[in-house]
Design an enzyme around this catalytic site. Structure first.
Site, PDB file in Angstrom:
ATOM      1  N   CYS A 186      10.685   7.730  10.140  1.00 13.42           N
ATOM      2  CA  CYS A 186      10.165   6.499   9.550  1.00 13.42           C
ATOM      3  C   CYS A 186      11.266   5.467   9.720  1.00 13.42           C
ATOM      4  O   CYS A 186      12.447   5.802   9.572  1.00 13.42           O
ATOM      5  CB  CYS A 186       9.871   6.698   8.067  1.00 13.42           C
ATOM      6  N   CYS A 215       8.109   0.087   6.505  1.00 17.78           N
ATOM      7  CA  CYS A 215       8.017   1.285   7.341  1.00 17.78           C
ATOM      8  C   CYS A 215       7.373   0.993   8.695  1.00 17.78           C
ATOM      9  O   CYS A 215       6.953   1.912   9.400  1.00 17.78           O
ATOM     10  CB  CYS A 215       7.216   2.370   6.632  1.00 17.78           C
ATOM     11  N   LYS A 233       0.705  10.505   1.082  1.00 13.15           N
ATOM     12  CA  LYS A 233       1.878   9.862   0.488  1.00 13.15           C
ATOM     13  C   LYS A 233       1.405   8.634  -0.285  1.00 13.15           C
ATOM     14  O   LYS A 233       0.840   7.707   0.279  1.00 13.15           O
ATOM     15  CB  LYS A 233       2.864   9.458   1.578  1.00 13.15           C
ATOM     16  N   ARG A 252      15.166   4.349  -2.829  1.00 14.29           N
ATOM     17  CA  ARG A 252      15.337   3.064  -2.138  1.00 14.29           C
ATOM     18  C   ARG A 252      16.707   2.473  -2.422  1.00 14.29           C
ATOM     19  O   ARG A 252      17.257   1.770  -1.587  1.00 14.29           O
ATOM     20  CB  ARG A 252      14.202   2.110  -2.501  1.00 14.29           C
ATOM     21  N   ARG A 308       4.359  -1.577  -0.466  1.00 17.16           N
ATOM     22  CA  ARG A 308       3.889  -0.671   0.582  1.00 17.16           C
ATOM     23  C   ARG A 308       2.408  -0.300   0.431  1.00 17.16           C
ATOM     24  O   ARG A 308       1.954   0.672   1.022  1.00 17.16           O
ATOM     25  CB  ARG A 308       4.729   0.608   0.576  1.00 17.16           C
ATOM     26  N   GLU A 336      -7.004  12.058   4.512  1.00 23.53           N
ATOM     27  CA  GLU A 336      -5.702  11.912   5.181  1.00 23.53           C
ATOM     28  C   GLU A 336      -5.224  13.262   5.714  1.00 23.53           C
ATOM     29  O   GLU A 336      -4.745  13.371   6.840  1.00 23.53           O
ATOM     30  CB  GLU A 336      -4.654  11.358   4.202  1.00 23.53           C
ATOM     31  N   LYS A 372       2.898  13.866  -1.764  1.00 18.17           N
ATOM     32  CA  LYS A 372       4.101  13.227  -2.300  1.00 18.17           C
ATOM     33  C   LYS A 372       3.729  12.027  -3.146  1.00 18.17           C
ATOM     34  O   LYS A 372       2.910  11.235  -2.678  1.00 18.17           O
ATOM     35  CB  LYS A 372       4.969  12.791  -1.114  1.00 18.17           C
ATOM     36  N   SER A 381      12.608  11.222  -5.679  1.00 21.00           N
ATOM     37  CA  SER A 381      13.812  10.775  -6.376  1.00 21.00           C
ATOM     38  C   SER A 381      13.560  10.444  -7.844  1.00 21.00           C
ATOM     39  O   SER A 381      14.343  10.837  -8.711  1.00 21.00           O
ATOM     40  CB  SER A 381      14.409   9.569  -5.647  1.00 21.00           C
ATOM     41  N   TYR A 418      15.565  17.503  -4.682  1.00 16.11           N
ATOM     42  CA  TYR A 418      17.003  17.262  -4.793  1.00 16.11           C
ATOM     43  C   TYR A 418      17.652  18.316  -5.683  1.00 16.11           C
ATOM     44  O   TYR A 418      18.866  18.417  -5.753  1.00 16.11           O
ATOM     45  CB  TYR A 418      17.256  15.844  -5.326  1.00 16.11           C
TER      46      TYR A 418
HETATM   47  C1  PBG Z   1      10.323   6.680   3.850  1.00 16.75           C
HETATM   48  C2  PBG Z   1      10.540   7.621   2.732  1.00 16.75           C
HETATM   49  C3  PBG Z   1      10.648   7.315   1.377  1.00 16.75           C
HETATM   50  C4  PBG Z   1      10.855   8.516   0.712  1.00 16.75           C
HETATM   51  C5  PBG Z   1      10.858   9.517   1.654  1.00 16.75           C
HETATM   52  N1  PBG Z   1      10.639   8.944   2.897  1.00 16.75           N
HETATM   53  C6  PBG Z   1      10.695   5.993   0.712  1.00 16.75           C
HETATM   54  C7  PBG Z   1       9.501   5.157   0.571  1.00 16.75           C
HETATM   55  O1  PBG Z   1       8.400   5.470   1.024  1.00 16.75           O
HETATM   56  O2  PBG Z   1       9.683   4.101  -0.011  1.00 16.75           O
HETATM   57  C8  PBG Z   1      11.034   8.662  -0.764  1.00 16.75           C
HETATM   58  C9  PBG Z   1      11.672   9.909  -1.212  1.00 16.75           C
HETATM   59  C10 PBG Z   1      12.101   9.917  -2.626  1.00 16.75           C
HETATM   60  O3  PBG Z   1      11.796   9.019  -3.438  1.00 16.75           O
HETATM   61  O4  PBG Z   1      12.790  10.871  -2.984  1.00 16.75           O
HETATM   62  N2  PBG Z   1      11.307   6.832   4.849  1.00 16.75           N
END
Ligand code: PBG
Length: 327
Positions: free
Chosen positions: A120, A130, A195, A205, A217, A233, A248, A274, A313
């Site tokens: 990405c 993205c 997602k 971020r 997004r 999807e 996710k 995260s 994590y």
């Molecule tokens: C995009 C991506 C994101 C995450 C994983 N791949 C960020 C987004 O979509 O804003 C988020 C992962 C997380 O929050 O731990 N490259």
């Protein structure tokens, strides 16, 4: 005629008995550890919004990845933090880019550990989106070109699996075609299929410096209100050639994981993102919850809902606990 003949508590009397009838078991084999890799040497920069997580330079990342492997965790997922960003995220598909270099070195130093890469461009674009942007719109088909190149450069560097997370339509098919054409027909694709446009990505971020400079997004990531759409999807990604599909975030979307499990037979991954991690860490630091116990409970729940693989994590902490159990 239920009670008193039936007493559900009978099988809960003793830990050994509870172990015998336990339906779901978490093991280090289920886990994938996401890591942030950055330029420079001897760098281990704490990410303030994600206590215990760091931006690693490649030299120190090697040690962290070796430890991950020793704990019995089969795979890591790499996110790159480049030293330059531009409108089309060209650093993402530079053959000498940060992730490409990290793949080469990690594969030579820790060859048995699986390296998965996030595909990405948002960590590499100056606007943080993205995809390629024109007149405030995120262009789908133009972005596919960048993703093809990104996946191909990762494959060339020796990655074991690619994981597109951009949510452009048709990216799985495009990447599959590109990989097949260039001799990587055995390279698996794990697609971030469902997602959601979640507010739980905020700490990531900060870590990746990828907050969109304008807008949000929601024109490409999914509306949190929708579950049937997630199944579409997933179906489309499987049709396009995804080997593993991902849901996710994880905990607020256990219903989506369970429905996906019922619908498709490919392995399902779930990403404890995260924000999920940081909420548990923060409450633990306050003394409001037992961090380790809540961590294990959430991971177990994600597995119980139907996930085969969990990106978290907490991977190392969880593996340490799992390796100590029953010994
Ligand atoms: C995009 C991506 C994101 C995450 C994983 N791949 C960020 C987004 O979509 O804003 C988020 C992962 C997380 O929050 O731990 N490259």
């Amino acid at each position: 005629m239920a009670f008193p003949r039936h007493r559900m508590r009978r099988l809960r009397q003793h830990e050994s008995l509870r172990r015998l009838v336990r339906e779901t078991h978490l093991t280090p084999n289920d886990l994938i550890y996401p890591l942030f890799v950055t330029v420079g040497k001897n760098q281990k920069t704490p990410i303030s919004s994600m206590p215990g997580q760091y931006r690693w330079s490649i030299d120190l990342l090697v040690k962290e990845v070796a430890e991950t492997h020793q704990l019995g965790i089969p795979a890591v997922m790499l996110f790159g933090i480049p030293d330059r960003k531009d409108a089309r995220g060209t650093a993402a598909y530079d053959p000498k880019g940060i992730v490409q270099e990290a793949i080469r070195i990690l594969k030579s130093q820790v060859p048995d550990l699986l390296i998965i890469t996030d595909v990405c461009i948002d960590e590499y674009t100056d606007h943080g989106h993205c995809g390629v942007v024109q007149d405030g719109k995120i262009l789908n088909d133009e972005t596919l070109e960048c993703l093809r190149q990104m996946a191909w450069t990762h494959a060339e560097a020796g990655v074991d699996m690619v994981a597109p997370s951009d949510m452009m339509d048709g990216r799985v098919g495009a990447i599959r075609e590109e990989l097949d054409r260039s001799g990587f027909c055995d390279m698996p694709i794990m697609s971030y299929a469902a997602k959601y446009a979640s507010s739980l990505y905020a700490p990531f971020r900060e870590a990746a410096d990828s907050t969109p400079a304008f807008g949000d997004r929601r024109s490409y990531q999914m509306d949190p209100a929708n579950a049937r759409e997630a199944l579409r999807e997933v179906e489309l990604d499987v049709e396009e050639g995804a080997d593993i599909v991902m849901v996710k975030p994880a905990l607020p979307y256990l219903d989506v994981i369970a429905q996906t499990r019922a619908q498709v037979s490919v392995p399902i991954a779930a990403y404890q993102v995260s924000g999920e991690y940081s909420m548990i860490k923060a409450a633990g630091q306050q003394g409001w919850i037992d961090e380790s116990k809540v961590m294990m409970e959430t991971l177990l729940s994600i597995k119980r809902a139907g996930a085969d693989l969990i990106l978290t994590y907490f991977a190392k902490e969880a593996a340490q606990i799992l390796n100590r159990r029953y010994t």
